[in-house]
Write a protein that holds these residues in place. Structure first.
Motif, PDB file in Angstrom:
ATOM      1  N   GLU A   1       0.841  -1.202   0.000  1.00 11.86           N
ATOM      2  CA  GLU A   1       0.000   0.000   0.000  1.00 11.86           C
ATOM      3  C   GLU A   1       0.874   1.250   0.000  1.00 11.86           C
ATOM      4  OE1 GLU A   1      -3.752   0.135   0.062  1.00 11.86           O
ATOM      5  OE2 GLU A   1      -3.012  -1.688  -0.900  1.00 11.86           O
ATOM      6  N   ASN A   2       2.195   1.059   0.004  1.00 15.41           N
ATOM      7  CA  ASN A   2       3.129   2.189   0.066  1.00 15.41           C
ATOM      8  C   ASN A   2       3.542   2.561  -1.365  1.00 15.41           C
ATOM      9  OD1 ASN A   2       5.492   3.697   0.150  1.00 15.41           O
ATOM     10  ND2 ASN A   2       6.134   2.812   2.119  1.00 15.41           N
ATOM     11  N   LEU A   3       3.033   3.679  -1.837  1.00 13.18           N
ATOM     12  CA  LEU A   3       3.232   4.070  -3.231  1.00 13.18           C
ATOM     13  C   LEU A   3       4.706   4.312  -3.547  1.00 13.18           C
ATOM     14  CD1 LEU A   3       1.565   4.632  -5.749  1.00 13.18           C
ATOM     15  CD2 LEU A   3       1.416   7.021  -5.034  1.00 13.18           C
ATOM     16  N   SER A   4       5.425   4.943  -2.610  1.00  9.12           N
ATOM     17  CA  SER A   4       6.852   5.222  -2.864  1.00  9.12           C
ATOM     18  C   SER A   4       7.596   3.910  -3.014  1.00  9.12           C
ATOM     19  CB  SER A   4       7.477   5.986  -1.700  1.00  9.12           C
ATOM     20  OG  SER A   4       6.762   7.141  -1.486  1.00  9.12           O
ATOM     21  N   ARG A   5       7.273   2.974  -2.152  1.00  4.39           N
ATOM     22  CA  ARG A   5       7.951   1.670  -2.228  1.00  4.39           C
ATOM     23  C   ARG A   5       7.646   0.988  -3.575  1.00  4.39           C
ATOM     24  NH1 ARG A   5       6.785  -1.656   2.679  1.00  4.39           N
ATOM     25  NH2 ARG A   5       8.934  -1.313   3.293  1.00  4.39           N
ATOM     26  N   ALA A   6       6.398   1.077  -4.000  1.00  4.25           N
ATOM     27  CA  ALA A   6       6.021   0.458  -5.277  1.00  4.25           C
ATOM     28  C   ALA A   6       6.874   1.034  -6.403  1.00  4.25           C
ATOM     29  CB  ALA A   6       4.540   0.696  -5.552  1.00  4.25           C
ATOM     30  N   HIS A   7       6.993   2.369  -6.422  1.00  8.11           N
ATOM     31  CA  HIS A   7       7.786   3.010  -7.478  1.00  8.11           C
ATOM     32  C   HIS A   7       9.266   2.668  -7.357  1.00  8.11           C
ATOM     33  CE1 HIS A   7       4.800   5.344  -9.542  1.00  8.11           C
ATOM     34  NE2 HIS A   7       4.306   5.783  -8.399  1.00  8.11           N
ATOM     35  N   ARG A   8       9.721   2.473  -6.119  1.00  8.91           N
ATOM     36  CA  ARG A   8      11.144   2.189  -5.877  1.00  8.91           C
ATOM     37  C   ARG A   8      11.485   0.761  -6.299  1.00  8.91           C
ATOM     38  NH1 ARG A   8      10.856   4.167  -0.767  1.00  8.91           N
ATOM     39  NH2 ARG A   8      10.629   2.113   0.176  1.00  8.91           N
ATOM     40  N   VAL A   9      10.608  -0.177  -5.935  1.00  5.10           N
ATOM     41  CA  VAL A   9      10.939  -1.596  -6.122  1.00  5.10           C
ATOM     42  C   VAL A   9      10.674  -2.056  -7.563  1.00  5.10           C
ATOM     43  CG1 VAL A   9      10.312  -3.955  -5.415  1.00  5.10           C
ATOM     44  CG2 VAL A   9      10.571  -2.154  -3.685  1.00  5.10           C
ATOM     45  N   ALA A  10       9.520  -1.675  -8.115  1.00  3.67           N
ATOM     46  CA  ALA A  10       9.112  -2.246  -9.410  1.00  3.67           C
ATOM     47  C   ALA A  10      10.184  -2.089 -10.495  1.00  3.67           C
ATOM     48  CB  ALA A  10       7.783  -1.648  -9.851  1.00  3.67           C
ATOM     49  N   PRO A  11      10.779  -0.904 -10.674  1.00  3.40           N
ATOM     50  CA  PRO A  11      11.765  -0.797 -11.765  1.00  3.40           C
ATOM     51  C   PRO A  11      13.051  -1.577 -11.509  1.00  3.40           C
ATOM     52  CG  PRO A  11      11.120   1.381 -10.934  1.00  3.40           C
ATOM     53  CD  PRO A  11      10.561   0.369  -9.993  1.00  3.40           C
ATOM     54  N   LYS A  12      13.281  -1.964 -10.236  1.00  3.99           N
ATOM     55  CA  LYS A  12      14.526  -2.704  -9.938  1.00  3.99           C
ATOM     56  C   LYS A  12      14.384  -4.198 -10.229  1.00  3.99           C
ATOM     57  CE  LYS A  12      16.347   0.499  -6.565  1.00  3.99           C
ATOM     58  NZ  LYS A  12      16.216   0.878  -5.172  1.00  3.99           N
ATOM     59  N   LEU A  13      13.165  -4.636 -10.499  1.00  2.00           N
ATOM     60  CA  LEU A  13      12.968  -6.063 -10.777  1.00  2.00           C
ATOM     61  C   LEU A  13      13.289  -6.311 -12.252  1.00  2.00           C
ATOM     62  CD1 LEU A  13       9.716  -6.682  -8.715  1.00  2.00           C
ATOM     63  CD2 LEU A  13      12.115  -6.827  -7.984  1.00  2.00           C
ATOM     64  N   GLU A  14      14.097  -7.346 -12.499  1.00  2.00           N
ATOM     65  CA  GLU A  14      14.566  -7.598 -13.881  1.00  2.00           C
ATOM     66  C   GLU A  14      13.522  -8.406 -14.630  1.00  2.00           C
ATOM     67  OE1 GLU A  14      18.229  -9.560 -13.007  1.00  2.00           O
ATOM     68  OE2 GLU A  14      19.213  -7.711 -12.371  1.00  2.00           O
ATOM     69  N   VAL A  15      12.424  -7.739 -14.953  1.00  2.00           N
ATOM     70  CA  VAL A  15      11.314  -8.417 -15.638  1.00  2.00           C
ATOM     71  C   VAL A  15      10.759  -7.494 -16.723  1.00  2.00           C
ATOM     72  CG1 VAL A  15      10.600  -9.868 -13.696  1.00  2.00           C
ATOM     73  CG2 VAL A  15       9.675  -7.554 -13.900  1.00  2.00           C
ATOM     74  N   GLY A  16      10.088  -8.102 -17.694  1.00  2.00           N
ATOM     75  CA  GLY A  16       9.452  -7.293 -18.733  1.00  2.00           C
ATOM     76  C   GLY A  16       8.110  -6.735 -18.284  1.00  2.00           C
ATOM     77  N   LEU A  17       7.490  -7.389 -17.285  1.00  2.00           N
ATOM     78  CA  LEU A  17       6.149  -6.986 -16.847  1.00  2.00           C
ATOM     79  C   LEU A  17       6.081  -7.021 -15.330  1.00  2.00           C
ATOM     80  CD1 LEU A  17       4.690  -9.588 -19.240  1.00  2.00           C
ATOM     81  CD2 LEU A  17       4.038  -7.207 -19.473  1.00  2.00           C
ATOM     82  N   CYS A  18       5.725  -5.899 -14.727  1.00  2.00           N
ATOM     83  CA  CYS A  18       5.577  -5.905 -13.270  1.00  2.00           C
ATOM     84  C   CYS A  18       4.215  -5.320 -12.910  1.00  2.00           C
ATOM     85  CB  CYS A  18       6.692  -5.078 -12.628  1.00  2.00           C
ATOM     86  SG  CYS A  18       6.556  -5.077 -10.831  1.00  2.00           S
ATOM     87  N   TRP A  19       3.418  -6.109 -12.236  1.00  2.00           N
ATOM     88  CA  TRP A  19       2.131  -5.599 -11.751  1.00  2.00           C
ATOM     89  C   TRP A  19       2.281  -5.175 -10.297  1.00  2.00           C
ATOM     90  CZ3 TRP A  19       1.668  -9.773 -15.305  1.00  2.00           C
ATOM     91  CH2 TRP A  19       0.897  -9.492 -16.441  1.00  2.00           C
ATOM     92  N   VAL A  20       1.652  -4.068  -9.923  1.00  2.00           N
ATOM     93  CA  VAL A  20       1.594  -3.657  -8.523  1.00  2.00           C
ATOM     94  C   VAL A  20       0.132  -3.730  -8.100  1.00  2.00           C
ATOM     95  CG1 VAL A  20       1.963  -1.783  -6.883  1.00  2.00           C
ATOM     96  CG2 VAL A  20       3.627  -2.167  -8.720  1.00  2.00           C
ATOM     97  N   ASN A  21      -0.110  -4.514  -7.068  1.00  2.00           N
ATOM     98  CA  ASN A  21      -1.461  -4.721  -6.525  1.00  2.00           C
ATOM     99  C   ASN A  21      -2.440  -5.285  -7.553  1.00  2.00           C
ATOM    100  OD1 ASN A  21      -0.581  -3.897  -4.048  1.00  2.00           O
ATOM    101  ND2 ASN A  21      -1.111  -1.751  -4.411  1.00  2.00           N
ATOM    102  N   SER A  22      -1.924  -6.082  -8.470  1.00  2.00           N
ATOM    103  CA  SER A  22      -2.793  -6.798  -9.401  1.00  2.00           C
ATOM    104  C   SER A  22      -1.955  -7.867 -10.089  1.00  2.00           C
ATOM    105  CB  SER A  22      -3.398  -5.851 -10.439  1.00  2.00           C
ATOM    106  OG  SER A  22      -2.413  -5.465 -11.373  1.00  2.00           O
ATOM    107  N   TRP A  23      -2.603  -8.602 -10.953  1.00  2.00           N
ATOM    108  CA  TRP A  23      -1.892  -9.601 -11.775  1.00  2.00           C
ATOM    109  C   TRP A  23      -2.695  -9.842 -13.042  1.00  2.00           C
ATOM    110  CZ3 TRP A  23      -3.292 -14.721 -13.229  1.00  2.00           C
ATOM    111  CH2 TRP A  23      -2.282 -15.425 -13.897  1.00  2.00           C
ATOM    112  N   PHE A  24      -2.014  -9.942 -14.175  1.00  2.00           N
ATOM    113  CA  PHE A  24      -2.658 -10.235 -15.457  1.00  2.00           C
ATOM    114  C   PHE A  24      -3.751  -9.207 -15.773  1.00  2.00           C
ATOM    115  CE2 PHE A  24      -3.461 -14.315 -18.205  1.00  2.00           C
ATOM    116  CZ  PHE A  24      -3.501 -13.531 -19.358  1.00  2.00           C
TER     117      PHE A  24
END
Ligand SMILES: NC(=O)C1=CN([C@@H]2O[C@H](COP(=O)(O)OP(=O)(O)OC[C@H]3O[C@@H](n4cnc5c(N)ncnc54)[C@H](O)[C@@H]3O)[C@@H](O)[C@H]2O)C=CC1
Ligand SMILES: O=C(O)/C=C/C=C(\O)C(=O)O
Length: 486
Positions: free
Chosen positions: A425-448
């Motif tokens: 639920e922490n928006l800053s954390r979402a923005h911080r973590v998602a781009p550091k994951l080595e993936v082509g697709l990253c969902w935050v608080n959802s999937w598919f």
């Protein structure tokens, strides 16, 4: 017994060799159709028909006319919705609820979306200075590549095949499709829709068969194809890339994954459980974007494991037509053996089996089916094959973590790089973590959650290239720059 033939130049044709193979319903082991297996002859004919169609009415058709035809294909799929649902469910055993909410509507949307897109995408233009002061004007034009070989998998047969055929046709190409040997039905039904919609002969062709030394290999090694788009296992991608290298044919690959979900302690647990239930167990875990590794921040670990276990134990297995059923079999007995071999490895590696881990008791009418239990483990080391390799079954390993840095490194410690889901639920954390994951697709608080205009594909060994929106058009068309000296 139903016979499934190839579709070449607008006609359903048998194999010259007379060779066929069985199409088996994995829910009960019954043979539901005999499928013609293409040899080199049929593949040659299909590629020749697709090449000829590039020089026929399709090759000179106005974009608006092409788009109208593709819209008719989308409408044609929806008009025969129940037939498509039944065909997909019989081939895969998946529940009706899944095929009617995901596979078939997406199959239709894949034509509609790319028809809309192609009409509206501009190409670039640059004016340049020249020494004589008059300048020059550059502009790019998009042309079809030609004949696209489409090699499709069995997990979401219509969805993944049309995800390639839709943009390929929208860009003015023709296609030869090789559906998975496990799921020949919907590609064949689509051929009927193509004829009903008035798609010219030779634009959409289908050849049935296997991979090595069969239709898949004959097609991908064919010297007269101009592009290969493939979804399936990474090792198959290597084999196809070798084949493509002989004639330097461009490839677009969507390959395997070992996707992670990351659940921070501040996540909305209800949403995280609902999303992880889908990402682990939807389509019996046979989704390339699915989660097989779950990392949960330590304060939430025990509660998360308990609730995912309750969810897994509430899944209802059974026959696809039963409205209550939300969990089907895996695709085949061979795949079941593969999944069960990982269940065995987990046991040998000392996993704590939270739930499942074996074969369920099924009623007599389904006892010959390829059923496995939804399974959750904890307690394995990160080096276990269960945590490292793609299983493609209804299972996950859950491990605790203590810091952002630690979990980023755990997620990235794999040769794959397809998808991830982050729950916080922490928006800053979402923005911080998602781009550091080595993936082509990253969902935050959802999937598919899919917007078909966005780039779709994997990094590392999970793929080459991006499809979706304008990104797909880059693969399915050839850009030529025209420079006009003023
Ligand atoms: N969407 C995904 O990421 C998928 C991943 N898989 C993974 O792959 C594993 C094996 O499943 P398979 O169906 O055997 O996948 P696969 O990658 O072998 O087959 C996918 C398609 O490629 C064709 N093919 C296979 N070998 C070929 C070759 N040498 N040349 C040309 N075409 C070839 C097949 O006939 C099928 O149409 C699964 O257990 C799963 O781990 C399978 C299906 C989909
Ligand atoms: O939404 C899509 O386009 C694709 C989804 C799933 C896969 O690609 C897969 O399971 O292979």
């Amino acid at each position: 017994m139903q016979e499934i033939k190839h579709f070449i130049n607008g006609q359903f044709v048998s194999s010259e060799s007379g060779r066929t193979f069985d199409d088996v319903n994995p829910a009960n082991g019954e043979v539901i159709a005999r499928v013609h297996e293409a040899g080199r002859e049929e593949v040659d004919q299909a590629v020749a028909a697709a090449n000829a169609a590039m020089n026929g009415p399709w090759g000179t058709m106005a974009v608006a006319e092409r788009m109208k035809l593709l819209q008719k294909v989308a409408d044609g799929v929806m008009a025969r919705f129940d037939e498509f649902v039944e065909a997909e469910c019989l081939d895969t055993g998946k529940p009706k609820s899944l095929a009617s909410h995901i596979d078939i509507p997406r199959g239709a949307a894949n034509f509609q979306v790319f028809a809309d897109l192609v009409k509206n995408i501009p190409t670039e233009s640059f004016q340049m200075d020249t020494p004589d002061g008059l300048g020059a004007h550059n502009y790019a034009v998009r042309k079809p590549r030609g004949v696209i070989a489409v090699v499709a998998p069995w997990n979401l047969p219509l969805l993944l095949m049309t995800w390639k055929v839709g943009p390929a046709l929208a860009c003015g190409n023709t296609v030869v499709v090789k559906p998975s040997e496990e799921t020949p039905h919907t590609a064949t039904l689509l051929a009927e829709v193509m004829n009903e919609a008035g798609i010219p002969e030779g634009v959409y062709n289908v050849v049935h068969g296997f991979g090595p030394d069969s239709a898949g290999e004959f097609l991908t090694r064919h010297p007269d194809i101009n592009g290969i788009t493939f979804t399936g296992e990474s090792k198959t991608g290597t084999a196809i890339m070798k084949a493509a290298s002989e004639c330097l044919v461009p490839v677009s690959f969507e390959l395997g994954g070992k996707n992670a979900a990351v659940v921070f302690a501040d996540a909305d647990i209800d949403k995280a459980i609902e999303g992880t239930m889908r990402s682990v167990f939807a389509n019996c875990g046979q989704v390339c974007l699915g989660t097989e590794r779950v990392y949960v921040e330590r304060p939430l670990f025990d509660e998360f494991v308990k609730r995912l276990k309750e969810g897994a134990e509430s899944l209802r297995m059974g026959w696809w037509q039963d409205e209550n059923v939300n969990f089907g079999p895996v695709i085949s007995q061979a795949h079941r053996q593969k999944v069960l071999s990982y269940y065995e490895v987990a046991r040998k590696d000392g996993a704590n089996i939270v739930t499942g881990g074996g074969v369920p008791e099924m009623p007599a009418n389904l006892s010959e089916g390829a059923w496995v239990e939804p399974t959750i483990w904890t307690g394995l080391g990160e080096d276990s094959a269960v945590v490292q390799e793609e299983i493609f079954g209804p299972c996950c390993h859950i491990a605790p973590f203590d810091s952002e840095e630690e979990v980023i490194s755990l997620v990235n410690d794999t040769p794959y790089g397809l998808a991830a889901a982050v729950w916080t639920e922490n928006l800053s954390r979402a923005h911080r973590v998602a781009p550091k994951l080595e993936v082509g697709l990253c969902w935050v608080n959802s999937w598919f959650l899919r917007d078909l205009r966005t780039p779709f594909g994997g990094s590392k060994q999970s793929g080459i290239g991006r499809e979706g929106g304008v990104h797909g058009l880059e693969f399915y068309s050839e850009l030529s720059n025209i420079c006009i000296k003023l």
